[in-house]
Write an enzyme that holds these catalytic residues in place. Structure first.
Site, PDB file in Angstrom:
ATOM      1  N   GLU A 129       0.245   3.591   1.776  1.00  0.00           N
ATOM      2  CA  GLU A 129       0.333   3.992   3.185  1.00  0.00           C
ATOM      3  C   GLU A 129       1.705   3.658   3.767  1.00  0.00           C
ATOM      4  OE1 GLU A 129      -1.883   5.450   5.685  1.00  0.00           O
ATOM      5  OE2 GLU A 129      -2.591   6.263   3.791  1.00  0.00           O
TER       6      GLU A 129
ATOM      7  N   TYR B  53      -1.802   0.316  10.575  1.00  0.00           N
ATOM      8  CA  TYR B  53      -2.084  -0.290   9.265  1.00  0.00           C
ATOM      9  C   TYR B  53      -0.848  -0.197   8.357  1.00  0.00           C
ATOM     10  CZ  TYR B  53      -3.733  -0.786   4.489  1.00  0.00           C
ATOM     11  OH  TYR B  53      -3.853  -1.175   3.183  1.00  0.00           O
TER      12      TYR B  53
ATOM     13  N   SER C 298       0.831  -1.210   0.000  1.00  0.00           N
ATOM     14  CA  SER C 298       0.000   0.000   0.000  1.00  0.00           C
ATOM     15  C   SER C 298       0.860   1.253   0.000  1.00  0.00           C
ATOM     16  CB  SER C 298      -0.853  -0.004   1.267  1.00  0.00           C
ATOM     17  OG  SER C 298      -1.372   1.290   1.517  1.00  0.00           O
TER      18      SER C 298
ATOM     19  N   HIS D   6      -7.417   3.205  -4.555  1.00  0.00           N
ATOM     20  CA  HIS D   6      -8.214   2.823  -5.732  1.00  0.00           C
ATOM     21  C   HIS D   6      -9.647   2.567  -5.281  1.00  0.00           C
ATOM     22  CE1 HIS D   6      -5.831  -0.446  -4.076  1.00  0.00           C
ATOM     23  NE2 HIS D   6      -6.824  -1.273  -4.359  1.00  0.00           N
TER      24      HIS D   6
END
Ligand code: G4F
Length: 335
Positions: A130, A152, A128, A182
């Site tokens: 992130e 996360y 990700s 997305h």
């Protein structure tokens, strides 16, 4: 013999689009699902409703090595796409322990069971953007250092390195896709884009009167999930395993998403959007924008949908589904 693919997280937005894509290409598609999903198919298998007779679902808990091992000892696969995760960043601040447990151990269990039982199966890990968190350079690419800002993000960095380690230590075909945000009409309601598209449609129809959000200035590189699942499959079809950034290369503020979504229904977002401290995060990721030139060159991948098309599709879908009579709108609630 046709190829067989296993998808963890098949009931989610990406899992359902990926299942469709692989079926179209002739794959036999299997999915790992929580037992509770099989017991409550109407609520939990909504995104797969149209595919249920074309996929084989296995009840499995990815938090249990025994459960994962048992399925992989019964069926052999060519591709394994590991998409299952606690994927809501805000929730990971509330319950970091279970986010870390599900996301990190789930990845490790799948990799370890594959190594033991079918090391030739190609493995995709859903990394990700992130992981970049407090970004060290812009745009972000495969070589950008990670600086995750949430449990996360940290769990995804751990999964990324586990995947790399199985590739290097055991010579397995293991790759990570570093996917930027997305979205689609199948996005969960808790994510900001769907919260905006759904509430704008509700306000238009007189079913809500305001939209409460957190940070409107955060910027994201938003693509369409249907474009992104193609990249996952392409990564597993390369000659050598490698990691790729998947992104559009454009960034937009949450505020701009609001502006476009409300304009789509003929309203001005400033009349309805209220900022609410409860939706701010303890540590924010302020700006994400990806450079997918490696994927473009090596995979031949490029996004098809534009940002304005994405916003329009989401808002129009919510407008139509909320306008339908209650029973049919429930059936398509998670389309
Ligand atoms: O839609 P979001 O919750 O997505 P976020 O945190 O960027 O994560 C998503 O994309 C990642 C890829 O980069 C995935 F790995 C991850 O699993 C997930 O799919 O929030 C987007 C932005 C954030 O900056 C957030 O603070 O929107 C801001 N925001 C402002 N108000 C809000 C809200 N987010 C949510 N969910 N709800 C709000 O009311």
């Amino acid at each position: 013999m046709g190829r067989k693919a296993l998808i963890s997280g098949i009931t989610g937005q990406d899992g359902s689009y990926l299942a469709e894509h692989l079926i179209e290409l002739g794959f036999e598609v299997h999915g790992l699902v929580r037992r509770v999903a099989l017991e409550q198919p109407d609520e939990r298998l909504g995104r797969l409703g149209h595919l249920l007779d074309q996929v084989k679902l296995h009840p499995c808990s990815i938090e249990s090595y025994a459960s994962v091992f048992s399925i992989l000892s019964r069926e052999r696969f060519d591709h394994c796409y590991h998409l299952a995760a606690q994927s809501f960043v805000a929730e990971s601040f509330v319950d970091g322990f279970s986010t870390m447990n599900t996301n990190t151990n789930g990845t490790h269990y799948l990799l370890a069971a594959l190594r033991e039982l079918q090391p030739g199966c190609r493995f995709y890990f859903a990394g990700s953007s992130e992981m970049f968190g407090k970004v060290q350079e812009t745009p972000q690419r495969e070589t950008t250092p990670f600086h995750p800002r949430s449990p996360y993000g940290i769990s995804k960095v751990a999964g990324y390195y586990l995947t790399m380690n199985y590739r290097e230590a055991y010579n397995m075909f293991c790759v990570s896709g570093i996917l930027f945000n997305h979205e689609s009409p199948r996005r969960g309601y808790e994510f900001v884009t769907r919260k905006i598209s759904r509430t704008a449609a509700k306000i238009k129809l007189g079913l809500a009167h305001e939209l409460r959000l957190g940070n409107l200035d955060a910027k994201r590189d938003w693509g369409h999930a249907q474009d992104y699942v193609r990249a996952m499959r392409m990564m597993l079809e390369q000659d050598t395993p490698d990691d790729y950034v998947i992104a559009t290369g454009e960034t937009h503020a949450v505020r701009e998403f609001c502006e476009r979504a409300f304009a789509e229904v003929g309203l001005d977002y400033r009349d309805y959007v209220k900022q609410d401290p409860q939706f701010y995060r303890p540590a924010e990721v302020d700006l994400l924008v990806g450079d997918a030139s490696k994927a473009r060159a090596a995979l031949g991948w490029a996004p098809v949908r534009t940002f304005p098309e994405l916003v329009r599709e989401m808002v129009q879908h919510d407008l139509e589904s909320l306008s339908r009579p209650r029973s049919s709108h429930l059936a398509s609630a998670s389309n």
